[in-house]
Design a protein around this motif. Sequence first.
Motif, PDB file in Angstrom:
ATOM      1  N   GLU A 162       0.786  -1.172  -0.117  1.00  0.00           N
ATOM      2  CA  GLU A 162       0.168   0.143  -0.096  1.00  0.00           C
ATOM      3  C   GLU A 162       0.797   1.214   0.133  1.00  0.00           C
ATOM      4  OE1 GLU A 162      -3.276   2.387   2.798  1.00  0.00           O
ATOM      5  OE2 GLU A 162      -2.349   0.448   3.400  1.00  0.00           O
ATOM      6  N   VAL A 163       0.439   2.220  -0.960  1.00  0.00           N
ATOM      7  CA  VAL A 163       1.415   3.274  -0.878  1.00  0.00           C
ATOM      8  C   VAL A 163       0.961   4.356  -0.264  1.00  0.00           C
ATOM      9  CG1 VAL A 163       2.184   5.259  -2.891  1.00  0.00           C
ATOM     10  CG2 VAL A 163       1.949   2.993  -3.605  1.00  0.00           C
ATOM     11  N   LEU A 164       1.719   4.858   0.944  1.00  0.00           N
ATOM     12  CA  LEU A 164       1.113   5.674   2.003  1.00  0.00           C
ATOM     13  C   LEU A 164       1.751   7.196   1.497  1.00  0.00           C
ATOM     14  CD1 LEU A 164       2.302   3.811   5.258  1.00  0.00           C
ATOM     15  CD2 LEU A 164       0.226   3.647   3.898  1.00  0.00           C
ATOM     16  N   SER A 165       2.754   6.986   0.760  1.00  0.00           N
ATOM     17  CA  SER A 165       3.291   8.600   0.115  1.00  0.00           C
ATOM     18  C   SER A 165       4.033   8.503  -0.940  1.00  0.00           C
ATOM     19  CB  SER A 165       3.865   9.674   1.206  1.00  0.00           C
ATOM     20  OG  SER A 165       5.270   9.028   1.536  1.00  0.00           O
ATOM     21  N   ASN A 166       4.009   9.227  -1.928  1.00  0.00           N
ATOM     22  CA  ASN A 166       4.699   9.269  -3.283  1.00  0.00           C
ATOM     23  C   ASN A 166       5.271  10.512  -3.617  1.00  0.00           C
ATOM     24  OD1 ASN A 166       6.395   7.981  -5.048  1.00  0.00           O
ATOM     25  ND2 ASN A 166       4.461   7.478  -6.309  1.00  0.00           N
ATOM     26  N   CYS A 167       6.135  11.218  -3.135  1.00  0.00           N
ATOM     27  CA  CYS A 167       6.474  12.614  -3.351  1.00  0.00           C
ATOM     28  C   CYS A 167       7.702  12.853  -4.628  1.00  0.00           C
ATOM     29  CB  CYS A 167       6.910  13.452  -1.975  1.00  0.00           C
ATOM     30  SG  CYS A 167       5.728  13.275  -0.606  1.00  0.00           S
ATOM     31  N   ARG A 168       7.505  13.650  -5.347  1.00  0.00           N
ATOM     32  CA  ARG A 168       8.288  13.732  -6.404  1.00  0.00           C
ATOM     33  C   ARG A 168       8.841  15.192  -6.708  1.00  0.00           C
ATOM     34  NH1 ARG A 168       6.279  10.331 -10.385  1.00  0.00           N
ATOM     35  NH2 ARG A 168       4.691  11.602 -10.876  1.00  0.00           N
ATOM     36  N   ARG A 169      10.136  15.613  -7.184  1.00  0.00           N
ATOM     37  CA  ARG A 169      10.403  17.049  -7.593  1.00  0.00           C
ATOM     38  C   ARG A 169      11.135  16.556  -9.102  1.00  0.00           C
ATOM     39  NH1 ARG A 169       7.906  17.794  -3.847  1.00  0.00           N
ATOM     40  NH2 ARG A 169       8.355  19.361  -2.104  1.00  0.00           N
ATOM     41  N   THR A 170      10.931  17.164 -10.032  1.00  0.00           N
ATOM     42  CA  THR A 170      11.497  17.213 -11.395  1.00  0.00           C
ATOM     43  C   THR A 170      12.430  18.241 -11.751  1.00  0.00           C
ATOM     44  OG1 THR A 170       9.399  15.897 -12.124  1.00  0.00           O
ATOM     45  CG2 THR A 170      10.868  16.662 -13.777  1.00  0.00           C
ATOM     46  N   TYR A 171      13.658  17.980 -12.178  1.00  0.00           N
ATOM     47  CA  TYR A 171      14.460  18.958 -12.580  1.00  0.00           C
ATOM     48  C   TYR A 171      14.135  19.140 -14.046  1.00  0.00           C
ATOM     49  CZ  TYR A 171      18.983  20.879 -14.185  1.00  0.00           C
ATOM     50  OH  TYR A 171      19.982  21.731 -14.742  1.00  0.00           O
ATOM     51  N   ILE A 172      13.846  20.526 -14.537  1.00  0.00           N
ATOM     52  CA  ILE A 172      13.322  20.686 -15.638  1.00  0.00           C
ATOM     53  C   ILE A 172      14.124  21.724 -16.202  1.00  0.00           C
ATOM     54  CG2 ILE A 172      11.103  21.795 -16.970  1.00  0.00           C
ATOM     55  CD1 ILE A 172       9.615  20.923 -14.826  1.00  0.00           C
ATOM     56  N   THR A 173      14.839  21.632 -17.370  1.00  0.00           N
ATOM     57  CA  THR A 173      15.731  22.402 -18.404  1.00  0.00           C
ATOM     58  C   THR A 173      15.034  23.214 -19.225  1.00  0.00           C
ATOM     59  OG1 THR A 173      16.187  20.734 -19.646  1.00  0.00           O
ATOM     60  CG2 THR A 173      17.651  20.890 -17.958  1.00  0.00           C
ATOM     61  N   PRO A 174      15.398  24.400 -19.752  1.00  0.00           N
ATOM     62  CA  PRO A 174      14.839  25.071 -20.685  1.00  0.00           C
ATOM     63  C   PRO A 174      14.515  24.499 -22.083  1.00  0.00           C
ATOM     64  CG  PRO A 174      16.660  26.367 -19.818  1.00  0.00           C
ATOM     65  CD  PRO A 174      16.908  25.064 -19.246  1.00  0.00           C
ATOM     66  N   PRO A 175      13.761  25.006 -22.810  1.00  0.00           N
ATOM     67  CA  PRO A 175      13.392  24.093 -24.000  1.00  0.00           C
ATOM     68  C   PRO A 175      14.698  24.247 -24.930  1.00  0.00           C
ATOM     69  CG  PRO A 175      11.691  25.904 -23.821  1.00  0.00           C
ATOM     70  CD  PRO A 175      12.713  25.972 -22.509  1.00  0.00           C
TER      71      PRO A 175
END
Length: 335
Positions: free
Chosen positions: A23-36
């Motif tokens: 059972e998933v109790l938490s699933n936090c995420r951050r994404t490194y996004i670069t310019p186009p």
Amino acid sequence: MVVAIGLEGSANKLGVGIVKDGEVLSNCRRTYITPPGEGFLPKETAQHHRKHILPLIKEALEVAKMKPEDIDLVCYTKGPGMGAPLVSVAVVARTIAQLWNKPIVGVNHCIGHIEMGRAITKCDNPTVLYVSGGNTQVIAYASNRYRIFGETIDIAVGNCLDRFARLVNLSNDPSPGYNIEQAAIKGKKLLPLPYSVKGMDVSFSGILSHIEEKGRPLLKSGEYTVEDLCFSLQETVFAMLVETTERAMAHTGSQEVLLVGGVACNVRLQEMMAQMVKERGGIVYATDERYCIDNGAMIAQAGALLYTSTGKPTPWDETYIRQRYRTDEVEVSWR
């Protein structure tokens, strides 16, 4: 009952998830996004992970309503992936395992995707299509291993899509693949592209080179739009993946297909695969972006399965990272 925290950071996604008995109790995420027009490099990606990982661990604990003493197991991505991001996360995993006095398990990233998909969809013994920015594999389980029946012989399908997105200057937010998918919906004209299936394997580098060479003049002349090229690329590479997956289904006798990895979020791929599988009387399983895209919960799930089946953590002197770590190297002791 095992409560596992998983730390994932093999590419530009940083994830921390907590799982308790599937059972998933938490699933936090951050994404490194670069310019186009730009990709993400190991150094900058690792800096992003180091900046955000401690707040993300705190957030995951808060969402799960847990404290460090409630955690039974620390899991981290051992590989495959980009070296610097992997190391930045592995160091934190080893540190909290020592601070919290918990056992630690290194997890194969690909196995994490498969086991998260199996847990969420409840499928039994599927043929797996694993498609992401770094991997493209057709997989089936046999004799305590996830066997690779076919794979890319050069670049991954997600890498092909990402590099094409940079060519036509599509945004990296939320991801290049998603923006290609949305543009392809508006595409009307199919550009013939090389179709490169070699037995059970596929090749995407030639397709990318061809569209890089032909694409700019066609766009400049107005003969094709960006949307047309997105549509053409998607239809071609996805058809190749459907073909090799069908061949693996025929070989294994499986009536189930499980789509995992970031590219598996693509609705058009799901539609094309569903059409093929329906004709064979089978079922397609897929998850949404919470679990398709790299995440910490999948690492916690796979690590918990490995730990509970063997009763052994990863030996401390083996808690390093491996940039190259094949799916079929892992003994699947829990099945």
